[in-house]
Scaffold this motif. Sequence first.
Motif, short mmCIF file in Angstrom:
data_model
loop_
_atom_site.label_atom_id
_atom_site.label_comp_id
_atom_site.label_asym_id
_atom_site.label_seq_id
_atom_site.Cartn_x
_atom_site.Cartn_y
_atom_site.Cartn_z
N GLY A 25 0.82 -1.20 0.00
CA GLY A 25 0.00 0.00 0.00
C GLY A 25 0.85 1.25 0.00
N THR A 26 0.22 2.36 0.37
CA THR A 26 0.89 3.66 0.34
C THR A 26 0.62 4.40 1.63
N VAL A 27 1.66 5.06 2.13
CA VAL A 27 1.55 5.93 3.30
C VAL A 27 1.87 7.34 2.80
N VAL A 28 0.92 8.28 2.93
CA VAL A 28 1.06 9.62 2.36
C VAL A 28 0.76 10.69 3.42
N ASN A 29 1.57 11.75 3.43
CA ASN A 29 1.34 12.93 4.28
C ASN A 29 1.16 12.60 5.76
N CYS A 30 2.05 11.76 6.28
CA CYS A 30 1.97 11.37 7.69
C CYS A 30 3.21 11.81 8.45
N LYS A 31 3.02 12.03 9.74
CA LYS A 31 4.11 12.38 10.64
C LYS A 31 4.20 11.29 11.70
N PHE A 32 5.37 10.69 11.83
CA PHE A 32 5.59 9.61 12.77
C PHE A 32 6.64 10.06 13.79
N VAL A 33 6.31 9.98 15.07
CA VAL A 33 7.23 10.41 16.12
C VAL A 33 7.21 9.39 17.27
N ASP A 34 8.39 8.99 17.71
CA ASP A 34 8.57 8.21 18.95
C ASP A 34 7.86 6.86 19.00
N ASN A 35 7.94 6.07 17.96
CA ASN A 35 7.43 4.70 18.06
C ASN A 35 8.62 3.76 18.08
N PHE B 190 6.23 -2.88 5.59
CA PHE B 190 5.52 -3.40 4.42
C PHE B 190 5.98 -4.84 4.22
N VAL B 191 5.06 -5.78 4.21
CA VAL B 191 5.40 -7.17 3.95
C VAL B 191 5.85 -7.32 2.50
N SER B 192 5.26 -6.58 1.60
CA SER B 192 5.57 -6.66 0.17
C SER B 192 5.91 -5.26 -0.35
N ASN B 193 5.16 -4.81 -1.33
CA ASN B 193 5.44 -3.51 -1.96
C ASN B 193 4.78 -2.37 -1.20
N GLY B 194 5.50 -1.24 -1.14
CA GLY B 194 4.93 -0.08 -0.47
C GLY B 194 5.55 1.21 -0.96
N ASP C 277 15.92 -5.03 14.74
CA ASP C 277 16.54 -5.76 13.64
C ASP C 277 16.80 -4.93 12.38
N GLU C 278 15.77 -4.58 11.65
CA GLU C 278 15.92 -3.96 10.33
C GLU C 278 14.96 -2.79 10.16
N GLY C 279 15.48 -1.68 9.63
CA GLY C 279 14.63 -0.53 9.34
C GLY C 279 14.16 0.21 10.57
N GLY C 280 14.99 1.12 11.05
CA GLY C 280 14.63 1.89 12.24
C GLY C 280 13.30 2.61 12.08
N ALA C 281 13.01 3.10 10.87
CA ALA C 281 11.73 3.76 10.59
C ALA C 281 10.87 2.94 9.64
N VAL C 282 11.45 2.48 8.51
CA VAL C 282 10.68 1.78 7.47
C VAL C 282 11.39 0.49 7.06
N ARG C 283 10.63 -0.59 6.98
CA ARG C 283 11.12 -1.86 6.46
C ARG C 283 10.21 -2.22 5.30
N MET C 284 10.79 -2.45 4.10
CA MET C 284 9.98 -2.73 2.93
C MET C 284 10.66 -3.73 2.02
N TYR C 285 9.87 -4.38 1.19
CA TYR C 285 10.43 -5.27 0.18
C TYR C 285 10.77 -4.44 -1.07
#
Length: 185
Positions: free
Chosen positions: A15-25, A36-40, A54-62
Amino acid sequence: RSAVSQGGAVRMYSGTVVNCKFVDNEVSGSGGAVYFVSNGDVVNCSFTNYSAVDEGGAVRMYSGTVINVSFSDNKVTRSSSYGGAICISGNANVINCSFTNNSAVSEGGAICFKYGSSGAVINCSFSDNEATGSSGEAGAIYSNGNVDVVNCNFNNNIASVNGGAICISSGTVTNCNFTGNKVTA
């Protein structure tokens, strides 16, 4: 804060993540904010102060595209951890993004293209990122596949073993500027 094995804020197959702000997770596995398990695709977002083991401090994607995104103060913490901001295991392009003060213990203080993955990093800036474990490679971009790096700026990135800014198996580095990057070994 949340603690799950994948995606501290969002986990989706594709899927797609658009216009989001991510803080402190944070997450006890991979993808501190988004997994993303697959495409993103990630577009017009910011990621600040994320942690994954493990992998991707902010984003993990295929596979997918990351466009117009800022990453700051994200990290992966295990001794064999990859991609302080982003970990990619397929084919992806990262365009018009900024990476500041992200860290990985093993490979790719900012971005890690793992498992022979490929892609391009275009018009991005990398400042003060690090891969400083005993086997730390690439303060900014690591790849054991084919990656093209075009029109990027690298300032004060640090690795403990190889590639203060970039460590890639194959690809091209074109029209980039490097200032104050170093290997500490």
